[in-house]
Write a protein that holds these residues in place. Structure first.
Motif, PDB file in Angstrom:
ATOM      1  N   ALA A 165       0.672  -1.192  -0.409  1.00  0.00           N
ATOM      2  CA  ALA A 165      -0.284  -0.447   0.095  1.00  0.00           C
ATOM      3  C   ALA A 165       0.601   1.424   0.072  1.00  0.00           C
ATOM      4  N   SER A 166       1.984   1.238   0.640  1.00  0.00           N
ATOM      5  CA  SER A 166       3.347   2.498   0.678  1.00  0.00           C
ATOM      6  C   SER A 166       3.422   2.754  -0.956  1.00  0.00           C
ATOM      7  N   GLU A 167       3.495   1.653  -2.116  1.00  0.00           N
ATOM      8  CA  GLU A 167       3.539   1.619  -3.197  1.00  0.00           C
ATOM      9  C   GLU A 167       2.585   1.860  -4.586  1.00  0.00           C
ATOM     10  N   VAL A 168       1.318   1.506  -4.362  1.00  0.00           N
ATOM     11  CA  VAL A 168       0.793   1.573  -4.613  1.00  0.00           C
ATOM     12  C   VAL A 168       0.160   2.799  -5.316  1.00  0.00           C
ATOM     13  N   VAL A 169      -0.134   3.054  -6.288  1.00  0.00           N
ATOM     14  CA  VAL A 169      -0.792   4.795  -6.631  1.00  0.00           C
ATOM     15  C   VAL A 169      -2.343   4.658  -5.846  1.00  0.00           C
TER      16      VAL A 169
END
Length: 430
Positions: A165-169
């Protein structure tokens, strides 16, 4: 946006940049570096594929209406790629992490995963390229042609401490009236992957009927799959050929989550995998980190009493906060650019101030740029001697397109100046 080897790609990119800027901005605007609070976030998926596909950066309009092309346009996003005079990346030696996946393999895999229909190949790359593997095709299921682009990459190495979740747009602020979105949802899949699904339009102002739908998926092991599709044979420059893109949003999610792409990611050479933000000289996660850092600096520097009621940031260059000091909402945005020294003459005229350390400062107070009734915009535009440009603006409304909620912005020109000149920005100046 494939690179056509029959002519100069830089000329194509410059022409496209001029065309886009001309269609989006008025020449008499004192516009900022980015197109506003939605533009960067709305087109993030498409731009990620475009950058990885060798396309130049977007055209930028500076204060005073000067058209700018970023000095880093066409520069690589991975440390193993060097920009050449032609704009074609040059690779250093790379060691495959697994069996090589060719450009043909990428197209074949994408074709196999699509519903029945006609597939016309466009740009494609495999894991033997210095850039992430890519497949771009035109797909026609008998109801009209649609363009589809799929990119596979690696983000941080994954593992127990990694949160997809820290990397998804992230979804943008759907309350903004000019988001250009019909829907945006982020979901966690049974295997722990996180995916953001966006349904919207190629142009946020909907001046064309071209719809742009996308899925951005990040797995727990650090694989990223970004898929975008349009209801036209190309994302720009082609007429709409069908009411909606060929794949439903559920089909788009299923396509992004296919195990085949994880095997592709495992074959990306270690040398060109996206590095950790903590790695010196990295440009992968560092882009996401920069956007969050801009927002952190902005919110920390706000004057006492300015309570943040909502905020957001782009991966790079842009962040915003809506504040309320008890007198109504006020939208505040920051744009940051690097290596802008060559454009200083066009951006800072005779009325600009030059500080003893070489920093240039220009201020502007005038009406808002996006038509909100009674909206005013106060701006402080600065450029350090090293070419880093920080532009901060405040509005007397909760957004640029809604009516004024107060007589003046929550921040004075003096407070905007203090934030723009804060030494905290030097952290991002390298």
């Amino acid at each position: 946006m494939p690179v056509d080897q029959t002519h100069d790609p830089f000329e194509d990119r410059l022409s496209a940049a001029l065309h886009q800027a001309g269609g989006t901005f008025d020449t008499d605007r004192a516009a900022l570096v980015a197109a506003g609070e939605v533009r960067g976030r709305r087109l993030r998926l498409r731009r990620r594929a475009a950058i990885a596909g060798g396309a130049a950066g977007l055209a930028l309009v500076g204060v005073g209406g000067a058209l700018l092309v970023p000095s880093g346009a066409g520069s690589p996003q991975h440390g193993s790629v060097a920009a050449t005079g032609s704009g074609t990346p040059t690779a250093v030696a790379a060691t495959p992490a697994g069996p090589v996946v060719s450009a043909d393999d990428m197209v074949r895999t994408l074709t196999k995963l699509l519903p029945k229909g006609k597939v016309t190949r466009g740009e494609a790359r495999g894991t033997d390229s210095p850039l992430p593997p890519l497949a771009q095709v035109t797909f026609d299921d008998g109801k009209g042609a649609g363009s589809l682009s799929l990119l596979v990459d690696r983000v941080r190495g994954g593992g127990e401490a990694f949160d997809p979740a820290s990397e998804v747009v992230p979804c943008p602020d759907m309350e903004l009236p000019d988001s250009g979105l019909d829907s945006c949802v982020t979901q966690t899949l049974p295997d722990g992957s996180v995916v953001t699904l966006i349904q919207g339009y190629e142009y946020p102002d909907r001046r064309a009927d071209t719809k742009a739908w996308s899925a951005d998926l990040v797995t727990p092991d650090g694989t990223r799959v970004s898929v975008s599709e349009w209801n036209a044979a190309a994302e720009k420059g082609e007429p709409v050929s069908r009411p909606e893109p060929p794949l439903s949003i559920q089909q788009l999610k299923t396509l992004a989550a296919a195990n085949e792409w994880r095997r592709v990611a495992d074959s990306i050479p270690e040398e060109i995998r996206k590095p950790s933000a903590s790695t010196e000289g990295s440009t992968g996660n560092a882009t996401s980190y920069e956007g969050r850092r801009i927002l952190a600096i902005l919110t920390k520097a706000l004057p006492d009493g300015a309570k943040v009621v909502s905020s957001g940031n782009e991966e790079t260059e842009f962040a915003y906060a809506v504040v309320n000091d008890g007198k109504g909402k006020s939208y505040v945005q920051v744009n940051l650019q690097h290596d802008m020294t060559d454009a200083a003459g066009a951006l800072y005229g005779s009325g600009a101030e030059t500080l003893p350390d070489g920093t240039r400062v220009a201020t502007r107070q005038g009406p808002g740029e996006k038509g909100g009734e009674g909206v005013v915009m106060w701006t402080v535009d600065t450029m350090r001697a090293n070419g880093m440009r920080v532009v901060i603006s405040a509005f007397n409304s909760g957004s640029q397109t809604t009516a004024a909620t107060r007589p003046e912005p929550a921040l004075t020109i003096a407070e905007l100046r203090e934030i723009a000149l804060s030494p905290q920005w030097e952290v991002l100046g390298a």
